[in-house]
Write a protein that holds these residues in place. Structure first.
Motif: not given
Lengths: 816, 614
Positions: B448-450, B462-470, B457-460
């Motif tokens: 998602n360079p732009m 989810i990853l960002v938010n999960l990591s942030g929460l962790m 719900t986009h996997p990316l």
């Protein structure tokens, strides 16, 4: 910031899980180093949990005293080798098959044998051998008291070990006279001659490092084939070839003579240099020879330049009569019993020897490996410094002709006039035997003394032909041996000694650790350590009397020697019971009361408070009465009578000429150099390496060999070898190697080091065999041999044969 | 202030090891554990031989490497200068063992003892005082010092070679000794390994013997000081403000001339504010929309899909016609530059391209600094001295030990797994949360360079938010621990710890806020918070090598080195290690010996070796 003490360390008492109060008790120990250091023991629930130097000496300079050996005693007290009960041998000697016995069983067993031996062979067939009686007077004293009362024989370890410095006795009439060590601080120049005092005199080393060096800019010269621990503090290290010290000393004397750096006043007053020697019989010219004095009196004459005639030296003082100008040179002719006899001053004879070409520094340089310029400069510096001191170690003394070397060194100090000054003098630390008080009152009840016999004759299996007639060697030989406070079989266990021991009917060892000597005994009696029994302690190094107190109960079933002796006497000679009807405290009181002027006014109660300085000069310089008050030599060697010493120092002066027949016979009348090893058979001399066996800081002789704590730092026995010697033999650091000669061999590990002279190897003294890679430490030592001049007189531990086991050569090879 | 210290006069020292034994007795240390020891140094070739004894003990450094290396905050520095290892906090990680350049910390998995089990001396009075498998070192006999006594090695030294006292007090024994010796013997004290920068407290005075050859004052109790956790927070906020201020000032600088020919870079750069607002901040949506550089279709696409911080605008909110009208208006209107709001000017500077470049540089600087820091640690750990032994030991074997340790002790945080599963999990949250953010950012750059707005719900996403929460959870726990743990202050690093924690926490929080504003369309807040977020990230990166962050790479490296040294020690005597009374420090001791010889006799050249036997 908040912190909590979750850190290792002794935070507070009581200890975790322990309810007992911590108690701090002041005591002293009395091991064979004779350091006699004061300790504060922290005791909780009858366990010593901490030892710290007491540092409470009235002479502040001595604080603190103590070393790693004393401090790590906890690991011997609670160590794995403690003997728990009396042991009676079941199998063959040395087999290690023991029966754990009760005290009654053990004592009854011993007593029965003693009674039988006394009946069959006489009490003198029973030999008591205990170590370093000069420091603790009560426990060892009780054993001597028993020997005296029962008429047993007694041998001192001091002369058996060869620690006795016969060169001193021959010159000064006493075996060793130390200055108190604090006076070292005053030295401006010091020669530490094959002496490793930084390891062996740890509590006193400060007087060189802190005192002499740091505060007094003293120049320190260390003469040693090794760059020893002491050489660390040297301004000049002189790596001498082993056994050539005598030549070096005489060469230095020559430098002083040649350059006229001689203290004539000192020689005139304190030495025999101005007395005369008869050409006809080699005896000293006596006043009676010239009809000037009584027959048999110790009166000698000098040539008075003022009057142009002989004058008698006053026998009761060293003070020369007003106007007397004794001459040092010039032969005279005198009429003795109608004969014309040529007589010459001792000084002239000395000069004749010293000025021989063989003592020219250039010649000596070849022999000793010390450059001629070093010899000259050191001699000059020594003579010029005011004051300068010399400390001799056993590197010099533990040789067959060590007595000659010491006489040469004493001549050097006399020529330079370095005696009688604070910070001067010559001190020997090759063992130490200075009795601080007269112990006769307790040791020799009613004047009874044990039958003194040098241990050598026991070790050799028979007396020598030249044995002094005063020594009563038992008619039937020795049948029982009691060894206490000693572990003699580690350093000598050659065939003749083994045979002597095998012939014994009773061999009792008293010890707190199961030593190799105990392992060979018939009965082993468990003794407490210094920390579990009373004693009265004195030492040569510092002039204090101290109490040794039981800070904990005797461990396991051990009992103080005092108790053992009382129980034995009860069984062997019940009629003597009353002689031991006393406590250790009573004995200490007797000793203090009868100890002579030194202990006058010192009470038991005072000693309970802390150490008390003896009534001696302050500072004590050694032979104080002689050098300061010009009383004739020698100072009295307790517990003997002065007259006994005067026999071997008839002039009452420092004697450089010995007139006795045996000296004349073997040519030892004057100090001279006889090379080390020259007495060895040629095959032995051919071995390429000299071996030196210094005492190490990890042990007192062999004590602490089995100290688990010290073994943790000093992990393995090593032989120090120069890389060039190692390379030739294919030896690398850490290799298992074998030291061998014709006498035997033992194995240990190599430490390849630049700090030792090529041609010399070094092994720390007295490793117990269980720590070696193989063999026994004494294997390469030579057998017993007695120098006949040492038998001319006999006074135990004062004039007695020395020893030279270590005066030998070896080779080293890589073990398979 | 109090600065307790010991001076060791090498002229007085006779290398008798009384200190070694006294220390063992006082501290009841097991076999092979020596807090005080004496290096037996032999230098030169026969006959030019020198022998020096160098007593060593913990230097109680002003800037202790061990303390900084400890991941458990078990090592602390008291106000009087004593550095201690809290035996209850230590988890036996082993980083301090390598970190100490002097080799004065000992960590053994198992203790060996001297005496038989049945003797009370050890079992009742010695063993109970010690924890198993924790790092230990000299405490300067803190327990004695607090009672007004001198350390055991000092009172036991038979040559009084050790002088103890307060360096900050000119009247103390030690200060007076230093002064006196300057005057009397012309000697100045030196310290061991000054190049390591730990600023040791222990002083040494050189030997006075020529060695030529031919052929304490104690402080009673400790004053408790306030925890300065707030200082850390204030400091980090101040730094942030400074950053913001400088950026704003820069933003007010004259804008660069507009580029009128749009290119690929423009399009790439469209993933930031400038994507909508134009690279020169003169275009895009939002008032005033003057002089957009985009073609009409691109403009429309941008409005409909959203860009960067700008949310997408659906047709029901704004018709295509309205968009065209706005576009035409924006193209035709000229605006007075003075009317351009500051946020536009900021956006003008903070183009995606520039931000990308800037963070590239920041990351590079950060990595270079981290490497420098790491190399310094490795050097301080005495790796250079260890190198000659690696050849004999085997490089392959050494490498495998290091890699294994980096994986097990580092990546999997082995020491924590063994000691505390909960803390291990919390560490996992931090490590893997942080890693997750990195990965997400990288993936975002690829997929998602732009930087379009993606559904939650986009996997990316989810990853960002999960990591942030962790990360947030991890930070929350650590903050809680720092708040609750009264022993957390080790007297030296608390400020830096909080700087790191706060920067990290604020970074995550601002990230979430920006996301929230975006989804909520709170356009006004997006830019300042995004900017704040970037500044925090920059600050985090630039300070990372020097804050608590560094332990993430320093500790595993040090632990790996410790493992390596341990392996060499047990490998045998041929390497010179096994004969050392306290194994594993041979190479460090050699370095000390070299330093001391240089200090005593700068002219000396020749080989230097350590002897472990007299």
């Amino acid at each position: 910031m908040v912190t909590r003490f979750a850190v290792p360390g002794r935070h507070e008492s009581p200890m975790p899980g322990k309810k007992g109060e911590a108690q701090v008790i002041r005591t002293t120990d009395s091991p064979n180093c004779t350091g006699a250091c004061g300790w504060l023991a922290t005791v909780v629930d009858d366990t010593i949990v901490d030892l710290k130097p007491a540092a409470d000496y009235p002479c502040k300079e001595y604080n603190p005293r103590g070393c790693l050996r004393g401090m790590s005693m906890t690991h011997l007290i609670y160590g794995p080798d403690r003997i728990k009960t009396p042991l009676i041998r079941l199998g063959a000697r040395g087999e290690g098959n023991w029966k754990q016995a009760t005290w009654d069983e053990a004592l009854d067993f011993i007593a029965a044998k003693m009674i039988r031996i006394t009946e069959d062979y006489g009490p003198e067939s029973m030999l008591l051998f205990n170590q370093v009686v000069g420091t603790s007077y009560v426990q060892k004293g009780a054993q001597i008291r028993m020997a005296a009362l029962l008429g047993m024989s007694f041998a001192t370890a001091y002369d058996y070990n060869g620690d006795i410095s016969m060169g001193f006795t021959q010159t000064l009439g006493i075996d060793s006279v130390e200055c108190e060590t604090k006076t070292w601080s005053e030295s401006k120049f010091a020669i530490l001659w094959s002496s490793n005092i930084f390891q062996t005199r740890i509590p006193d080393a400060q007087f060189f490092t802190r005192g002499a060096k740091q505060a007094n800019a003293c120049r320190i010269v260390v003469i040693d084939p090794r760059c020893s621990q002491t050489a660390k503090g040297a301004d000049l290290w002189v790596p001498i070839n082993p056994g050539t010290d005598g030549a070096l000393a005489l060469s230095m004397c020559r430098v002083l003579l040649e350059e006229n750096r001689v203290d004539w006043g000192f020689l005139r007053t304190f030495t025999d240099c101005v007395t005369f020697v008869r050409d006809d019989n080699g005896y000293r010219l006596r006043a009676s020879d010239l009809g000037l004095g009584a027959e048999g009196a110790y009166e000698f004459v000098v040539w008075d330049e003022a009057t142009g005639g002989f004058a008698v030296l006053p026998p009761d003082t060293l003070k020369l009569p007003e106007g007397l100008r004794p001459s040092f040179r010039g032969a005279r002719e005198v009429q003795i019993e109608g004969k014309t006899v040529r007589v010459r001053p001792v000084f002239e004879l000395l000069e004749e020897i010293i000025l021989q070409d063989e003592y020219r520094p250039e010649q000596v340089a070849k022999l000793t490996g010390v450059p001629a310029e070093t010899i000259r400069r050191t001699a000059r510096e020594y003579a010029a410094a005011d004051p300068a001191t010399i400390v001799i170690g056993m590197g010099v003394n533990h040789r067959l002709h060590g007595d000659l070397t010491i006489r040469a060194i004493l001549l050097l100090s006399a020529l330079a006039g370095q005696h009688g000054k604070v910070g001067g003098g010559v001190t020997i630390y090759s063992g130490q035997h200075h009795f601080r008080i007269d112990t006769s009152g307790f040791w020799f009840p009613e004047g009874k003394r044990p039958n003194n016999v040098p241990m050598h004759y026991f070790a050799m299996g028979k007396p020598t032909e030249t044995i002094n007639p005063k020594i009563k060697y038992p008619k039937h030989g020795f049948k029982a041996l009691f060894v206490s406070h000693a572990n003699p079989l580690v350093t000598e266990f050659s065939t003749p000694l083994r045979k002597s021991i095998d012939d014994l009917e009773l061999f009792v060892a008293v010890d707190f650790s199961m030593s190799p000597t105990c392992e060979y005994a018939d009965v082993v009696l468990p003794a407490p350590t210094f920390w579990e029994k009373w004693d009265l302690v004195g030492t040569g190094t510092h002039p204090h009397l101290q109490l040794q107190r039981p800070v904990i109960k005797p461990q396991f079933d051990s009992k103080p020697e005092f108790w053992m002796v009382r129980e034995l006497v009860k069984r062997v000679a019940p009629h003597l019971n009353s002689k031991f009807d006393m406590t250790e405290e009573d004995a200490i009181r007797i000793l203090l009361e009868t100890g002579g002027p030194e202990s006058e006014g010192i009470s038991f109660e005072q000693l309970l408070e802390g150490p008390v300085r003896l009534k001696v000069h302050d500072p004590e310089i050694g032979c104080d009465d002689q050098f300061l008050h010009k009383h004739p030599f020698p100072p009295r060697a307790y517990p003997f009578k002065l007259e006994q010493q005067r026999e071997f120092l008839k002039t009452g002066r420092m004697e450089f000429y010995k007139e006795e027949d045996i000296y004349q016979k073997i040519g030892d009348t004057l100090p001279k150099f006889i090379p080390a090893f020259s007495h060895l058979p040629e095959a032995d001399q051919a071995f390429p390496l000299a071996i030196v066996t210094p005492h190490s800081k990890w042990r007192v002789h062999s004590t602490h060999s089995n100290n688990p704590l010290l073994l943790n730092i000093n992990r393995k026995p090593v032989v120090e070898i120069n890389p060039s010697d190692a390379l030739k033999r294919g030896i690398a650091e850490g290799d298992e190697v074998e030291i061998f000669n014709l006498n035997g061999a033992y194995r240990l590990w190599a430490l390849v080091t630049e700090a030792i002279k090529p041609g010399v190897v070094c092994v720390d003294h007295a490793w117990w065999e269980r720590y070696l890679a193989g063999g026994k430490y004494h294997s390469v030592h030579t057998h017993q041999k007695v120098k006949p001049t040492h038998e001319a007189y006999y006074l135990p531990a004062v004039y007695a044969p020395g020893q030279h086991w270590k005066d030998t050569r070896v080779d080293v090879r890589k073990a398979r | 202030m109090t600065r307790l210290s010991m001076l060791i006069d090498l002229t007085r020292c006779i290398g008798c090891d009384a200190c070694t034994v006294s220390c063992k007795q006082e501290n009841g240390t097991p076999a092979d554990v020596f807090f005080a020891r004496v290096l037996n140094v032999e230098a030169g070739t026969f006959p030019q031989v020198k022998r020096v004894y160098v007593p060593v003990l913990c230097n109680h450094c002003e800037d202790p490497a061990c303390l900084r290396a400890c991941p458990n905050k078990a090592i602390y520095k008291r106000p009087d200068g004593i550095v201690l290892i809290d035996q209850d906090r230590c988890r036996g990680t082993g980083a301090c063992v390598s970190a100490c350049p002097y080799g004065n910390i000992i960590l053994k998995p198992e203790d060996k003892w001297y005496l038989p089990e049945d003797r009370g001396y050890e079992s009742d009075f010695v063993k109970p005082r010690l924890n198993n498998n924790v790092a230990r070192k000299c405490t300067l006999c803190a327990q004695r010092v607090d009672q007004g006594l001198e350390p055991a090695c000092v009172v036991a030294c038979p040559t009084t070679a050790r002088i103890f006292g307060d360096l900050d007090d000119p009247e103390s024994k030690i200060s007076r000794y230093v002064e006196d010796q300057k005057d009397l013997t012309d000697r100045d004290p030196f310290k061991l390994l000054p190049e390591c920068g730990t600023k040791p407290a222990t002083l040494y005075l050189g030997t006075m013997a020529e060695q030529a050859v031919e052929c304490g004052d104690a402080t009673a109790g400790i004053a408790p000081s306030q925890k300065d956790s707030h200082a850390g927070l204030v400091r980090s906020l101040l730094i942030l403000l400074l950053f913001l201020l400088t950026t704003t000032l820069k933003a007010q600088a004259p804008a660069p001339p507009p580029t009128h020919a749009p290119n690929a870079a423009d399009i790439w750069a469209a993933s930031s504010c400038a994507g909508c607002h134009g690279q020169t901040a003169m275009g895009g949506l939002g008032p005033p929309l003057a002089g957009t550089q985009l073609p009409p279709d691109k403009f429309l696409w941008t409005v409909r899909n959203g860009k960067g911080m700008m949310p997408a605008i659906p047709k029901n909110e704004m018709s295509d016609e309205d968009v065209a009208r706005i576009y035409a208006f924006a193209r035709s209107t000229k605006l007075d530059p003075a009317q351009i709001p500051i946020s536009f000017k900021v956006g003008q500077i903070m183009s995606v391209e520039r931000v990308g470049m800037l963070f590239g540089i920041i990351a590079l600087i950060s990595i270079v600094m981290a490497l420098w820091v790491l190399l310094k640690w490795v050097d301080r750990a005495g790796f250079k001295g260890l190198r000659p032994y690696l050849g004999k030991f085997g490089y392959g074997k050494a490498a495998s030990i290091v890699v294994r340790s980096l994986f097990l002790d580092g990546l999997l945080v082995g020491s924590l797994w063994k000691k505390s599963k909960f803390r291990w999990a919390m560490h996992g949250l931090m490590i893997y949360g942080f890693t997750g953010l990195w990965v997400a950012d990288a993936l975002m750059g690829i997929f998602n360079p732009m930087r379009q707005t993606l559904p939650l719900t986009h996997p990316l996403k989810i990853l960002v938010n999960l990591s942030g929460l962790m990360l947030l959870a991890g930070i929350g726990y650590v903050r809680f621990r720092y708040w609750k743990d009264e022993y957390i202050d080790n007297g030296l690093t608390l400020g830096r710890d909080f700087l790191f924690l706060n920067l990290l926490g604020l970074t995550v929080i601002t990230g979430f806020l920006v996301q929230l504003f975006r989804y909520q369309g709170a356009i006004l807040f997006i830019q300042p918070f995004y900017l704040l977020h970037l500044v925090l990230v920059a600050a985090l990166f630039l300070t990372a090598p020097f804050t608590r962050f560094a332990h993430a790479f320093v500790v595993p490296t040090l632990v790996a080195l410790t493992r390596l040294t341990e392996a060499i020690t047990v490998s045998g005597q041929a390497l010179g290690f096994a004969w050392e009374p306290a194994p594993g420090r041979h190479h460090k001791s050699e370095r000390i010996a070299e330093g001391v010889l240089k200090a005593i006799d700068p002219a000396f050249e020749g080989k230097i070796r350590l002897r472990y036997f007299p």
